[in-house]
Design a protein around this motif. Structure first.
Motif, mmCIF file in Angstrom:
data_model
loop_
_atom_site.group_PDB
_atom_site.id
_atom_site.type_symbol
_atom_site.label_atom_id
_atom_site.label_comp_id
_atom_site.label_asym_id
_atom_site.label_seq_id
_atom_site.Cartn_x
_atom_site.Cartn_y
_atom_site.Cartn_z
ATOM 1 N N PHE A 182 0.883 -1.178 0.000
ATOM 2 C CA PHE A 182 0.000 0.000 0.000
ATOM 3 C C PHE A 182 0.909 1.214 0.000
ATOM 4 C CE2 PHE A 182 0.169 -1.618 4.473
ATOM 5 C CZ PHE A 182 0.935 -0.619 5.043
ATOM 6 N N SER A 183 0.343 2.368 -0.427
ATOM 7 C CA SER A 183 1.201 3.547 -0.333
ATOM 8 C C SER A 183 0.870 4.295 0.947
ATOM 9 C CB SER A 183 1.048 4.433 -1.571
ATOM 10 O OG SER A 183 -0.314 4.605 -1.833
ATOM 11 N N GLN A 234 1.712 9.533 7.439
ATOM 12 C CA GLN A 234 2.722 8.504 7.729
ATOM 13 C C GLN A 234 4.072 8.922 7.150
ATOM 14 O OE1 GLN A 234 0.485 5.215 5.973
ATOM 15 N NE2 GLN A 234 0.641 4.067 7.892
ATOM 16 N N GLY A 274 -5.922 2.330 13.796
ATOM 17 C CA GLY A 274 -6.070 2.113 12.362
ATOM 18 C C GLY A 274 -5.367 3.136 11.489
ATOM 19 N N GLY A 281 -2.286 3.492 11.181
ATOM 20 C CA GLY A 281 -1.092 2.901 10.575
ATOM 21 C C GLY A 281 0.212 3.191 11.294
ATOM 22 N N LYS A 282 0.167 3.128 12.613
ATOM 23 C CA LYS A 282 1.386 3.396 13.384
ATOM 24 C C LYS A 282 2.425 2.286 13.203
ATOM 25 C CE LYS A 282 -1.019 4.048 17.199
ATOM 26 N NZ LYS A 282 -2.394 4.072 16.616
ATOM 27 N N THR A 283 1.931 1.043 13.033
ATOM 28 C CA THR A 283 2.867 -0.074 12.933
ATOM 29 C C THR A 283 3.801 0.079 11.736
ATOM 30 O OG1 THR A 283 1.043 -1.398 13.781
ATOM 31 C CG2 THR A 283 3.000 -2.583 13.116
ATOM 32 N N ARG A 325 -10.138 3.238 3.283
ATOM 33 C CA ARG A 325 -10.732 2.759 4.524
ATOM 34 C C ARG A 325 -12.125 3.340 4.612
ATOM 35 N NH1 ARG A 325 -7.691 1.750 8.924
ATOM 36 N NH2 ARG A 325 -6.302 0.807 7.454
HETATM 37 P P1 ADP Z 1 -2.598 1.428 14.420
HETATM 38 O O1 ADP Z 1 -1.488 0.686 15.103
HETATM 39 O O2 ADP Z 1 -2.255 2.865 14.177
HETATM 40 O O3 ADP Z 1 -3.910 1.268 15.098
HETATM 41 P P2 ADP Z 1 -2.057 -0.405 12.327
HETATM 42 O O4 ADP Z 1 -0.638 -0.059 12.173
HETATM 43 O O5 ADP Z 1 -2.383 -1.656 13.042
HETATM 44 O O6 ADP Z 1 -2.826 0.803 12.977
HETATM 45 O O7 ADP Z 1 -2.707 -0.411 10.876
HETATM 46 C C1 ADP Z 1 -4.017 -0.846 10.684
HETATM 47 C C2 ADP Z 1 -4.148 -1.533 9.332
HETATM 48 O O8 ADP Z 1 -3.981 -0.609 8.276
HETATM 49 C C3 ADP Z 1 -3.113 -2.596 9.103
HETATM 50 O O9 ADP Z 1 -3.746 -3.701 8.537
HETATM 51 C C4 ADP Z 1 -2.140 -1.965 8.130
HETATM 52 O O10 ADP Z 1 -1.520 -2.916 7.332
HETATM 53 C C5 ADP Z 1 -3.019 -1.055 7.351
HETATM 54 N N1 ADP Z 1 -2.342 0.137 6.812
HETATM 55 C C6 ADP Z 1 -1.415 0.892 7.444
HETATM 56 N N2 ADP Z 1 -1.044 1.937 6.673
HETATM 57 C C7 ADP Z 1 -1.770 1.843 5.541
HETATM 58 C C8 ADP Z 1 -1.831 2.634 4.334
HETATM 59 N N3 ADP Z 1 -1.099 3.730 4.177
HETATM 60 N N4 ADP Z 1 -2.689 2.232 3.370
HETATM 61 C C9 ADP Z 1 -3.451 1.133 3.535
HETATM 62 N N5 ADP Z 1 -3.435 0.344 4.613
HETATM 63 C C10 ADP Z 1 -2.595 0.697 5.621
#
Ligand code: ADP
Ligand code: MG
Length: 723
Positions: free
Chosen positions: A274-275, A280, A306, A308-310, A480
């Motif tokens: 994904f981009s 981020q 959600g 995308g912190k990970t 999303r």
């Molecule tokens: P957080 O820890 O912030 O709650 P996550 O890092 O668990 O969120 O990310 C939630 C979901 O979104 C994961 O399945 C991840 O792979 C996905 N994700 C993260 N960044 C993006 C992005 N830029 N585009 C699409 N999906 C993403």
């Protein structure tokens, strides 16, 4: 005798009192003086004994008579009894569970007695009246003069008195008496004011001596407010000083210079599938720039569930493990990643394995119930269970670059070879000191990336995260689908059930959140009852969704019971899970995309937001139905914010504005007392405390020219250690 004198040296304390004080963390005179009232009650109007009637809040000025301690035969609790007599008669006074009253006061003392007029067996008495010595100048309205009562025009005079948080063992009244006694000594006069005088005068804050008196025995609400403002400022100021001092100390330390080429990091990011969102991207830029400087990074990444912190954390980790230790031809710098629960640690482990798919890297998982390593020796795309000893060995010799775990990570004897980055997920009180513990013998301090999705208002963030720089993910990944949130009127519940049924029939699962666990309390039959998990589950099964599997989970179940239910829910053996909000539904069940929240007005908006965060775990459209019991316009308007606010932090600000800092209380998870929390309603005050703390640390980092401030800070640190 001074502020550090133990209370046991001053008061004769009963065993239950000792236990209660210990529980409140009160040991010394200082502790007690800094134990502040939760509110102030109006004393009620001063009146005569003859004018008393049932239910009145009254103040009588008169003379104490016939004080004695008894054991009430009915309740088996010690009771102090006595009378207050004025010119019109006498009224009985009873103090339940407070035998010391009869010992502390003497017959013949002129007092002002304030309490509620209560009835028992046809007779009136004052229940637990507050006693205050009446000054000679304070003539009662019904003073005896000669044999004739003086007649006055009745003029309502009111007095304020402090109400302390009650806890089993010490009553508010005991607190009031004990504190009044301390305030009457010369101790307060000898307490040095830790806040520098120029700060007090700039912000019009009362000095320590006046503030103690105003806080505990105010003459007016204005006095009480001024005192509370001072102590609220004081606490935030102290926290800021600690944080700023940590920050100044760390700024001088050396860390690892991370200068992995940007193309390499971009190449890594390019494999995610994904981009990145632009938020981020910005966060990663900032973090890479921080880590390049050689000074330890201290950064907080704030973003909704959600956001995308990970992926951001993984990019930072990649930059670190791609780097060789200085002057070495092999090996890599290391990353420690701490999660609050085992389940989350496991999830991060799996996410990392996935994100590092095309850039294979040894990753370890350490939890209380086992250790894993990726890749496995036999299957390059699998993780294997290994012994703790083996894992620790590989971490110590630097073979495993990324180690993920719960706080077993810091508690256990985990030794890193070259720990260069510590990532901490959702652990508010963890941070800079944990990084230091993890670093252990390292000559250099690792970089710190702390992450949170807990929506808190800005004033609280400024205070508790005063030592961290902020990066914000204020944008959700593209595509999303935002949760469709709807505020449902109770009478339109059926329509919501119909929509829920559609989703359930399409194969999705649902949560129903209720405010309570148990059956209604028959004694409160006429009060509005919030829905309870047990009852609602029965009702849903019987009347609404007989065709679906329904089960419950709540905090009173054993961990094993909870686990088993959650497992069955994850495996879709259960369609509808009825739960309380407190229960940690930490498990990721992506197929659960519907949530109905009953009694929603009982929750804070930020809490509701976190609750609904559990249903955005997949590409399916998520639905959240928010049902309020009350029909009030204000409630509806408040809940409507859930459908318009951009993120959780905005909702946290709204909570603070509408419901006050009380909404943020509940546990000392932030390490701030209730009075300190009051400061958070006042952005200007928090900013002032921060500004002054920064100025002082800049001038005098060791605080050598502020000895009483330095002392107060070290005592604060010691008492927190004690906690
Ligand atoms: P957080 O820890 O912030 O709650 P996550 O890092 O668990 O969120 O990310 C939630 C979901 O979104 C994961 O399945 C991840 O792979 C996905 N994700 C993260 N960044 C993006 C992005 N830029 N585009 C699409 N999906 C993403
Ligand atoms: Mg996360």
């Amino acid at each position: 005798m001074d502020a550090h004198t133990l209370l046991t040296d001053i008061f004769r304390l009963t065993a239950p009192q000792k236990a209660a004080l210990k529980k409140l963390g009160i040991a010394t005179v200082h502790d007690l003086l800094w134990h502040f009232p939760t509110r102030y009650d109006e004393g009620g109007s001063e009146t005569s004994v003859s004018a008393l009637s049932l239910g009145m809040d009254a103040t009588i000025i008169g003379v104490l008579e016939k004080l004695e301690t008894k054991k009430s035969w009915k309740r088996r609790v010690p009771v102090s009894e006595g009378y207050v007599r004025d010119a019109t008669g006498r009224i009985k006074c009873m103090w339940f569970n407070q035998p010391y009253i009869a010992k502390m006061w003497q017959d013949g003392t002129r007092v002002k007695a304030t309490g509620k007029v209560t009835g028992g067996e046809g007779k009136l008495y004052l229940a637990n009246p507050h006693l205050e010595r009446a000054g000679a100048a304070e003539s009662g309205l019904f003073e005896q003069v000669g044999s004739e009562p003086k007649s006055y025009q009745l003029e309502a005079k009111s007095s304020l008195f402090a109400v302390y948080p009650e806890s089993a063992g010490v009553t508010s009244l005991w607190m009031r008496h004990a504190i009044a006694k301390l305030l009457a000594t010369d101790i307060p006069a000898h307490i040095e004011d830790p806040i520098p005088a120029h700060i007090l005068s700039t912000y019009h804050l009362p000095n320590i001596h006046d503030a103690l008196i105003y806080a505990h025995t105010p003459r007016s609400h204005k006095d009480a407010l001024a005192a509370r403002k001072r102590f609220a400022f004081e606490e935030v100021f102290f926290i800021q000083l600690e944080r700023q001092r940590t920050r100044a100390l760390e700024a001088r330390e050396r860390s690892f210079v991370i200068d992995t080429p940007r193309e390499d990091v971009d190449d890594f990011i390019g494999t995610f599938g994904f981009s990145l969102t632009s938020a981020q991207g910005r966060a990663i830029d900032t973090i890479l720039a921080d880590m390049q400087k050689g000074a330890p990074m201290s950064r907080l990444l704030e973003g909704d569930v959600g956001s995308g912190k990970t992926a951001v954390a993984a990019s930072a980790a990649f930059a670190v493990v791609s780097q060789r230790p200085e002057g070495q031809r092999s090996g890599a710098l290391q990353v420690a990643y701490m999660a609050p629960t085992e389940i989350l640690a496991k999830q991060h482990f799996e996410s990392f394995i996935h994100l590092f798919d095309d850039h294979p890297m040894p990753i370890g998982l350490i939890t209380g119930s086992g250790c894993y390593k990726f890749p496995s020796k036999v299957a390059r795309d699998k993780a294997t269970k290994i012994s703790r000893a083996q894992l620790l060995k590989w971490v110590a010799n630097g073979e495993i670059g990324i180690v993920i775990g719960t706080h077993a990570l810091i508690q256990e004897s985990v030794q890193f070879k070259h720990l260069a980055l510590v990532i901490i997920d959702e652990q508010h009180r963890f941070g800079t000191s944990q990084r230091r513990t993890l670093a252990r013998k390292e000559a250099r301090l690792p970089h710190l990336l702390s992450m949170t999705a807990t929506p808190i208002p800005r004033t609280l963030a400024l205070t508790v995260y005063g030592d961290l720089d902020l990066a914000i993910l204020d944008e959700m990944p593209q595509g999303r689908k935002p949760i469709m949130t709807e505020v449902v009127e109770p009478k339109k519940r059926e329509a919501a059930y119909a929509r829920m049924r559609e989703q359930l029939q399409a194969g999705r699962q649902a949560y129903v959140i209720c405010p309570r666990i148990d059956e209604p309390d028959p004694e409160k039959a006429f009060a509005i009852q919030a829905k309870s998990v047990k009852e609602e589950a029965k009702r849903l099964k019987k009347d609404v969704f007989p065709e679906f599997q329904i089960d419950i989970v709540h905090s009173k179940m054993t961990p094993a019971e909870k686990d088993s239910v959650m497992k069955r829910f994850a495996e879709h053996e259960i369609d509808i899970l009825v739960a309380t909000s407190v229960v940690e539904v930490g498990v990721n069940v992506p197929n659960a995309t519907v949530m109905m929240i009953e009694g929603a007005e009982r929750f804070g908006l930020a809490q509701l937001h976190q609750l609904r965060g559990r249903i955005v775990r997949s590409a399916h459209q998520a639905y959240c139905f928010v049902v309020a019991e009350s029909r009030g316009e204000r409630t509806r308007a408040r809940l409507k914010a859930l459908t318009t606010a951009k993120n959780g932090f905005e909702l946290a600000e709204l909570d603070l504005r509408e419901r006050g800092a009380g909404e943020l209380r509940g546990g000392r998870q932030w390490g701030i007392s209730d009075i300190g929390m009051e400061a958070l309603e006042n952005l200007k005050l928090v900013e002032a405390a921060r500004r002054e703390a920064i100025a002082i640390i800049k001038k005098d980092e060791s605080l050598s020219s502020f000895p009483s401030l330095a002392l107060a800070l070290s005592q604060r640190a010691a008492s927190f250690h004690f906690e």
